[in-house]
Scaffold this motif. Structure first.
Motif, PDB file in Angstrom:
ATOM      1  N   ILE A 198       0.856  -1.204   0.000  1.00  0.00           N
ATOM      2  CA  ILE A 198       0.000   0.000   0.000  1.00  0.00           C
ATOM      3  C   ILE A 198       0.890   1.252   0.000  1.00  0.00           C
ATOM      4  N   THR A 199       0.642   2.103  -0.992  1.00  0.00           N
ATOM      5  CA  THR A 199       1.365   3.374  -1.124  1.00  0.00           C
ATOM      6  C   THR A 199       0.345   4.444  -1.540  1.00  0.00           C
ATOM      7  N   ASP A 200       0.827   5.682  -1.741  1.00  0.00           N
ATOM      8  CA  ASP A 200      -0.106   6.720  -2.220  1.00  0.00           C
ATOM      9  C   ASP A 200      -0.619   6.406  -3.625  1.00  0.00           C
ATOM     10  N   LYS A 201       0.095   5.550  -4.355  1.00  0.00           N
ATOM     11  CA  LYS A 201      -0.365   5.171  -5.705  1.00  0.00           C
ATOM     12  C   LYS A 201      -1.431   4.073  -5.645  1.00  0.00           C
ATOM     13  N   THR A 202      -1.228   3.089  -4.775  1.00  0.00           N
ATOM     14  CA  THR A 202      -2.152   1.946  -4.761  1.00  0.00           C
ATOM     15  C   THR A 202      -3.367   2.190  -3.862  1.00  0.00           C
ATOM     16  N   ALA A 203      -3.214   3.016  -2.821  1.00  0.00           N
ATOM     17  CA  ALA A 203      -4.314   3.221  -1.862  1.00  0.00           C
ATOM     18  C   ALA A 203      -5.620   3.678  -2.524  1.00  0.00           C
ATOM     19  N   PRO A 204      -5.581   4.685  -3.422  1.00  0.00           N
ATOM     20  CA  PRO A 204      -6.858   5.135  -4.012  1.00  0.00           C
ATOM     21  C   PRO A 204      -7.588   4.017  -4.763  1.00  0.00           C
ATOM     22  N   ARG A 205      -6.833   3.128  -5.400  1.00  0.00           N
ATOM     23  CA  ARG A 205      -7.463   2.035  -6.158  1.00  0.00           C
ATOM     24  C   ARG A 205      -8.066   0.996  -5.217  1.00  0.00           C
ATOM     25  N   SER A 242     -12.047   0.234  -4.863  1.00  0.00           N
ATOM     26  CA  SER A 242     -12.560  -1.130  -5.041  1.00  0.00           C
ATOM     27  C   SER A 242     -13.441  -1.573  -3.883  1.00  0.00           C
ATOM     28  N   GLY A 243     -13.340  -0.855  -2.735  1.00  0.00           N
ATOM     29  CA  GLY A 243     -14.262  -1.177  -1.647  1.00  0.00           C
ATOM     30  C   GLY A 243     -13.647  -1.523  -0.300  1.00  0.00           C
ATOM     31  N   ALA A 244     -12.324  -1.448  -0.189  1.00  0.00           N
ATOM     32  CA  ALA A 244     -11.696  -1.727   1.113  1.00  0.00           C
ATOM     33  C   ALA A 244     -11.862  -0.523   2.037  1.00  0.00           C
ATOM     34  N   ASN A 245     -11.932  -0.765   3.351  1.00  0.00           N
ATOM     35  CA  ASN A 245     -12.021   0.369   4.282  1.00  0.00           C
ATOM     36  C   ASN A 245     -10.935   0.377   5.357  1.00  0.00           C
ATOM     37  N   ILE A 246     -10.081  -0.655   5.375  1.00  0.00           N
ATOM     38  CA  ILE A 246      -8.920  -0.616   6.279  1.00  0.00           C
ATOM     39  C   ILE A 246      -7.666  -0.925   5.451  1.00  0.00           C
ATOM     40  N   GLU A 281      -2.193  10.703   6.143  1.00  0.00           N
ATOM     41  CA  GLU A 281      -3.216  11.537   5.479  1.00  0.00           C
ATOM     42  C   GLU A 281      -3.310  11.213   3.991  1.00  0.00           C
ATOM     43  N   LYS A 282      -2.161  11.038   3.384  1.00  0.00           N
ATOM     44  CA  LYS A 282      -2.133  10.723   1.941  1.00  0.00           C
ATOM     45  C   LYS A 282      -2.859   9.427   1.665  1.00  0.00           C
ATOM     46  N   LEU A 283      -2.633   8.438   2.495  1.00  0.00           N
ATOM     47  CA  LEU A 283      -3.285   7.149   2.274  1.00  0.00           C
ATOM     48  C   LEU A 283      -4.787   7.259   2.504  1.00  0.00           C
ATOM     49  N   ARG A 284      -5.148   7.998   3.555  1.00  0.00           N
ATOM     50  CA  ARG A 284      -6.557   8.071   3.941  1.00  0.00           C
ATOM     51  C   ARG A 284      -7.392   8.921   2.983  1.00  0.00           C
ATOM     52  N   TYR A 285      -6.828  10.059   2.606  1.00  0.00           N
ATOM     53  CA  TYR A 285      -7.611  11.023   1.805  1.00  0.00           C
ATOM     54  C   TYR A 285      -7.108  11.150   0.375  1.00  0.00           C
ATOM     55  N   GLY A 286      -5.998  10.483   0.054  1.00  0.00           N
ATOM     56  CA  GLY A 286      -5.428  10.618  -1.283  1.00  0.00           C
ATOM     57  C   GLY A 286      -4.906  12.014  -1.553  1.00  0.00           C
ATOM     58  N   LEU A 287      -4.506  12.731  -0.495  1.00  0.00           N
ATOM     59  CA  LEU A 287      -4.055  14.129  -0.673  1.00  0.00           C
ATOM     60  C   LEU A 287      -2.659  14.189  -1.288  1.00  0.00           C
TER      61      LEU A 287
END
Ligand code: DX5
Ligand code: ZN
Length: 217
Positions: A178-185, A189-193, A211-217
């Motif tokens: 999980i990185t800032d690139k993969t987190a938004p996808r 797709s429907g994951a929440n943790i 924050e980046k992972l959570r909000y994609g900022l």
């Protein structure tokens, strides 16, 4: 667990073990929602990490929920020590358990009000977990082959998350790469943790990383 909000679980596997307490404090300050603790037995996976004594030591130093991921061949044997150590969520791998054993583990965890997670390796098809979905509080989909931090995300997990979300409205956790690139996808797709080891602990500014992972900022 709150719905809609994306929860971030830093994996301490990528923390500096020589100063674990201060690493945990930085994750707390950075607003981690829980701590992901990777337990490996050198048998189910080709690595050895930490055991119940370390979980108990961490428990004394933080109030964050401890999300304990058992990558071990015999979760039944080690269940009691991990409950006693103060785990809040215990996740076992479906590859290591019969349906009967999953039911037994569920009963034992319920008695101690520990939440129950069931995990699938990247190669394990979703259909394997469908008959036991109602037992779990959370499904953990592995997006790397378990054993090590810092690996690359396996994209075939994305349709798996989507398919699972279509039939499961409880927590879906995704773990590995999980990185800032993969987190938004993964979120889309429907994951929440989201579990993130090297991405969070490899950054100086962990607040920004989370924050980046959570909000994609
Ligand atoms: C892998 C572990 C993961 C790992 C994730 O076996 O289950 O939790 O720590 O590490 P990253 O985020 O670096 O892929
Ligand atoms: Zn893990």
């Amino acid at each position: 667990m709150k719905k809609n909000k994306i929860l971030i679980a830093p994996s301490i596997l990528s923390a500096d073990f020589s100063r674990l307490e201060s690493e945990i404090k930085t994750a707390e300050k950075a607003k981690a929602d829980m701590l992901h603790v990777d337990v490996m037995d050198g048998h189910f996976v080709p690595n050895i990490s930490i055991g119940p004594a370390v979980v108990a030591a961490i428990r004394k130093r933080t109030n964050l929920p401890l999300d304990v991921h058992l990558m071990i061949s015999d979760p039944e044997f080690f269940l009691e020590p991990f409950i006693r150590a103060g785990s809040n969520i215990i996740t076992v791998h479906i590859e290591t358990c019969s349906k009967g054993l999953l039911k037994k583990i569920k009963r034992r965890l319920s008695q101690s009000r520990v939440r129950f997670g069931i995990s699938l390796n990247p190669a394990t098809p979703l259909k394997k977990v469908i008959p036991v979905l109602d037992l779990a509080d959370m499904i953990l989909l592995m997006s790397v082959h378990p054993g090590f931090g810092g690996q690359s995300f396996i994209k075939t997990v994305l349709p798996k998350i989507k398919d699972l979300r279509a039939l499961y409205d409880k927590d879906i956790e995704v773990d590995g790469g999980i990185t800032d690139k993969t987190a938004p996808r993964v979120i889309k797709s429907g994951a929440n943790i989201l579990v993130a080891g090297s991405y969070v602990f490899g950054k100086k500014n962990r607040t920004k990383a989370i924050e980046k992972l959570r909000y994609g900022l």
